[in-house]
Design an enzyme around this catalytic site. Structure first.
Site, PDB file in Angstrom:
ATOM      1  N   HIS A  61       1.046  -1.196  -0.079  1.00  0.00           N
ATOM      2  CA  HIS A  61       0.070  -0.003   0.116  1.00  0.00           C
ATOM      3  C   HIS A  61       0.865   1.298  -0.040  1.00  0.00           C
ATOM      4  O   HIS A  61       1.646   1.421   0.929  1.00  0.00           O
ATOM      5  CB  HIS A  61      -0.946   0.102   1.261  1.00  0.00           C
ATOM      6  CG  HIS A  61      -2.006  -0.964   1.096  1.00  0.00           C
ATOM      7  ND1 HIS A  61      -3.158  -1.185   0.667  1.00  0.00           N
ATOM      8  CD2 HIS A  61      -1.624  -2.352   1.849  1.00  0.00           C
ATOM      9  CE1 HIS A  61      -3.686  -2.218   0.883  1.00  0.00           C
ATOM     10  NE2 HIS A  61      -2.966  -3.149   1.436  1.00  0.00           N
ATOM     11  N   LEU A  62       1.003   2.011  -1.051  1.00  0.00           N
ATOM     12  CA  LEU A  62       1.691   3.156  -1.287  1.00  0.00           C
ATOM     13  C   LEU A  62       0.800   4.338  -0.948  1.00  0.00           C
ATOM     14  O   LEU A  62       1.438   5.568  -0.870  1.00  0.00           O
ATOM     15  CB  LEU A  62       2.196   3.338  -2.490  1.00  0.00           C
ATOM     16  CG  LEU A  62       3.406   2.195  -2.993  1.00  0.00           C
ATOM     17  CD1 LEU A  62       3.709   2.391  -4.571  1.00  0.00           C
ATOM     18  CD2 LEU A  62       4.322   2.159  -1.976  1.00  0.00           C
ATOM     19  N   ASN A  93      -6.494   0.666  -3.139  1.00  0.00           N
ATOM     20  CA  ASN A  93      -7.552   1.180  -2.106  1.00  0.00           C
ATOM     21  C   ASN A  93      -7.115   2.786  -1.817  1.00  0.00           C
ATOM     22  O   ASN A  93      -6.748   3.160  -0.578  1.00  0.00           O
ATOM     23  CB  ASN A  93      -7.620   0.221  -0.963  1.00  0.00           C
ATOM     24  CG  ASN A  93      -6.347   0.337  -0.227  1.00  0.00           C
ATOM     25  OD1 ASN A  93      -5.142   0.201  -0.839  1.00  0.00           O
ATOM     26  ND2 ASN A  93      -6.540  -0.331   1.215  1.00  0.00           N
ATOM     27  N   HIS A 178      -8.970  -9.826  -1.193  1.00  0.00           N
ATOM     28  CA  HIS A 178      -9.043  -9.782   0.052  1.00  0.00           C
ATOM     29  C   HIS A 178     -10.190 -10.482   0.479  1.00  0.00           C
ATOM     30  O   HIS A 178     -11.367  -9.815  -0.091  1.00  0.00           O
ATOM     31  CB  HIS A 178      -9.004  -8.545   0.221  1.00  0.00           C
ATOM     32  CG  HIS A 178      -9.458  -7.901   1.828  1.00  0.00           C
ATOM     33  ND1 HIS A 178      -8.355  -7.435   2.685  1.00  0.00           N
ATOM     34  CD2 HIS A 178     -10.558  -8.357   2.544  1.00  0.00           C
ATOM     35  CE1 HIS A 178      -8.870  -7.220   3.935  1.00  0.00           C
ATOM     36  NE2 HIS A 178     -10.054  -7.506   3.727  1.00  0.00           N
ATOM     37  N   HIS A 231      -2.943 -12.377   1.456  1.00  0.00           N
ATOM     38  CA  HIS A 231      -2.814 -12.454   3.041  1.00  0.00           C
ATOM     39  C   HIS A 231      -3.489 -13.520   3.983  1.00  0.00           C
ATOM     40  O   HIS A 231      -4.121 -13.377   4.593  1.00  0.00           O
ATOM     41  CB  HIS A 231      -2.720 -11.196   3.730  1.00  0.00           C
ATOM     42  CG  HIS A 231      -4.076 -10.418   3.513  1.00  0.00           C
ATOM     43  ND1 HIS A 231      -5.422 -10.854   3.259  1.00  0.00           N
ATOM     44  CD2 HIS A 231      -4.068  -9.042   3.199  1.00  0.00           C
ATOM     45  CE1 HIS A 231      -6.023  -9.934   3.005  1.00  0.00           C
ATOM     46  NE2 HIS A 231      -5.486  -8.784   2.921  1.00  0.00           N
ATOM     47  N   ASP A 304       2.072  -6.853   2.916  1.00  0.00           N
ATOM     48  CA  ASP A 304       0.944  -6.257   2.947  1.00  0.00           C
ATOM     49  C   ASP A 304       1.445  -5.040   3.605  1.00  0.00           C
ATOM     50  O   ASP A 304       0.769  -4.611   4.703  1.00  0.00           O
ATOM     51  CB  ASP A 304       0.016  -6.865   3.728  1.00  0.00           C
ATOM     52  CG  ASP A 304      -1.455  -6.409   3.714  1.00  0.00           C
ATOM     53  OD1 ASP A 304      -1.753  -5.415   3.043  1.00  0.00           O
ATOM     54  OD2 ASP A 304      -2.311  -6.789   4.589  1.00  0.00           O
ATOM     55  N   HIS A 308       0.280   3.918   8.365  1.00  0.00           N
ATOM     56  CA  HIS A 308      -0.718   4.677   9.115  1.00  0.00           C
ATOM     57  C   HIS A 308       0.206   5.591   9.958  1.00  0.00           C
ATOM     58  O   HIS A 308       1.355   5.498  10.330  1.00  0.00           O
ATOM     59  CB  HIS A 308      -1.798   3.865   9.879  1.00  0.00           C
ATOM     60  CG  HIS A 308      -2.445   2.791   8.988  1.00  0.00           C
ATOM     61  ND1 HIS A 308      -3.463   3.349   8.185  1.00  0.00           N
ATOM     62  CD2 HIS A 308      -2.545   1.588   9.179  1.00  0.00           C
ATOM     63  CE1 HIS A 308      -4.215   2.507   7.581  1.00  0.00           C
ATOM     64  NE2 HIS A 308      -3.661   1.385   8.114  1.00  0.00           N
ATOM     65  N   PHE A 322      -6.693  -0.918  10.558  1.00  0.00           N
ATOM     66  CA  PHE A 322      -5.823  -1.913  10.343  1.00  0.00           C
ATOM     67  C   PHE A 322      -4.495  -2.000   9.604  1.00  0.00           C
ATOM     68  O   PHE A 322      -4.476  -1.101   8.845  1.00  0.00           O
ATOM     69  CB  PHE A 322      -6.627  -3.235   9.577  1.00  0.00           C
ATOM     70  CG  PHE A 322      -7.987  -3.576  10.449  1.00  0.00           C
ATOM     71  CD1 PHE A 322      -7.797  -4.587  11.404  1.00  0.00           C
ATOM     72  CD2 PHE A 322      -9.151  -3.081  10.073  1.00  0.00           C
ATOM     73  CE1 PHE A 322      -8.937  -5.018  12.036  1.00  0.00           C
ATOM     74  CE2 PHE A 322     -10.370  -3.554  10.587  1.00  0.00           C
ATOM     75  CZ  PHE A 322     -10.299  -4.532  11.653  1.00  0.00           C
TER      76      PHE A 322
END
Length: 428
Positions: A61-62, A93, A178, A231, A304, A308, A322
């Protein structure tokens, strides 16, 4: 430009190390061996470090666009380079979601401008990942989409998933899922088990994941589609994938370092750095994941990586988002806690991070051989260093592994024959 890496170690088939040199020209490996001609080459001394193909992470996730306070293409790929990853795949996302050719073109251009390593962009399965309307699969493929996923949420409609699989199969692209059945979540924030009971927290049951995997395997069979499970985290999920493979269904699966190394029993108090989705499961689930990796049910390892902000993670177990970061610590953690403890061989670990993900998705990366792209990482297997989030290049510092002492740290990363990270500094 002609480059040479001298005094490196290569891992032989018998798990011994052989001294080698490698010559690179125009981004391609030209020669490998102890006696290769290095005339006219600019040489890098590997100082006896292990030479490996660059790692491939197909689940990252970038956050850009829309979440630049958490991570950007620039900072995320810097973290990847530091961790030895030369090819990564960026989840969709983001806000906006790459769900149109126009948005995919913007993302591809942004990657060309800012990325320190190779980035393969996912497109979403449905518009805005809402599960209500399929995207333009053909147009998105032409615009550069690597594969299709609504990662972050499960596709709830079986018919929607079947139609997506048929569209993906028609253009020879994978559906990446997912897996989470929303009607079974019930507001859960951790695994439904001993920890949730002790802390009086709503739990996410294992069946929430495995029931959708079982559904999707049968849909993939009907659509003749390559279906990939993100995952994987439960023993029931491993069983479902194993059974599907035995039935000849084209399904692949990944597992994260944190699910291989941690279970709910390892959660410290209410530290939200242990909160991720899928959650840390039971000890028996963790063992089933290792077994699944060893017997080929699970194809490869992916981080993954999910950064955050500190403020977000400070909201407590029920409200904190999460996810944890993983790009900069994956190899040292796995080498120290699985290879050094004789759970995996060093060759197995390298394969799970290089050739296995590449083969699963028909990519040309993850190889260390003449004629292959010079995507390489040098690894210091001896130096022990404590994981310190303040040293991360990622904007995210959210890791449950702070303070863990590990060996196997990358000391140089090269993409297409260009050194992008070396000994603590970015070179791009």
């Amino acid at each position: 430009m002609k480059l040479c890496i001298q005094n490196a170690k290569l891992l032989a088939e018998d798990q011994t190390f052989q001294k080698t040199n490698i010559v690179i020209e125009n981004g391609i490996i030209q020669a490998i061996g102890s006696e290769v001609d290095t005339t006219g080459a600019a040489c890098i001394d590997a100082n006896g470090c292990l030479l490996s193909p660059g790692f491939v992470d197909l689940h990252v996730h970038l956050r850009e666009p829309g979440g630049e306070n958490k991570e950007t293409i620039e900072t995320g790929t810097m973290a990847a380079a530091k961790g030895g990853f030369t090819t990564i795949a960026a989840m969709p996302n983001t806000r906006p979601v790459p769900d149109t050719p126009l948005q995919m073109n913007w993302l591809s251009n942004r990657i060309k401008e800012k990325a320190a390593v190779r980035v393969l962009p996912y497109a979403s399965i449905t518009i805005r990942e809402l599960g209500e309307e399929l995207t333009d699969f053909e147009g998105l493929k032409e615009a550069g989409a690597f594969a299709f996923t609504d990662d972050g949420v499960g596709v709830q409609s079986a018919d929607m998933m079947l139609q997506a699989m048929k569209k993906a199969a028609a253009i020879d692209k994978p559906i990446v899922a997912h897996c989470e059945e929303n009607t079974l979540i019930h507001g859960g924030c951790v695994h439904e088990g001993s920890y949730s009971a002790e802390q009086n927290l709503p739990g996410i049951p294992s069946i929430c994941e495995s029931v959708q995997i079982a559904r999707d395997c049968l849909l993939a069979e009907a659509a003749d589609c390559h279906y990939h499970v993100c995952h994987i985290s439960t023993k029931e999920s491993v069983r479902a994938v194993r059974d599907a493979k035995k039935a000849g269904i084209r399904v692949t699966a990944e597992v994260t370092p944190h699910h291989l190394l941690l279970s709910e029993e390892d959660i410290i108090g209410t530290d939200t750095n242990f909160k991720m989705n899928p959650p840390l499961r039971g000890a028996d689930d963790r063992l089933a994941l290792i077994e699944g990796l060893l017997d080929g049910t699970i194809d490869f390892i992916a981080t993954d990586h999910a950064p955050h902000t500190r403020d977000e993670k400070a909201q407590g177990m029920k409200l904190a988002p999460f996810g944890i970061v993983g790009l900069e610590t994956a190899f040292p953690l796995l080498y120290t806690n699985l290879v050094k403890k004789n759970v995996l061989t060093l060759q197995q670990l390298i394969n799970f991070l290089t050739i296995k993900p590449a083969e699963a998705f028909n990519l040309t990366y993850g190889k260390l051989e003449v004629g292959a792209p010079a995507d390489l990482v040098l690894l210091d297997l001896e130096n022990e260093h404590e994981i310190n989030p303040e040293e991360f290049l990622s904007k995210g510092k959210n890791t449950p592994f702070a303070g863990w002492k590990c060996q196997g740290w990358p000391v140089m990363t090269m993409v297409d024959g260009k050194v992008v990270w070396q000994k603590g500094r970015m070179l791009v």
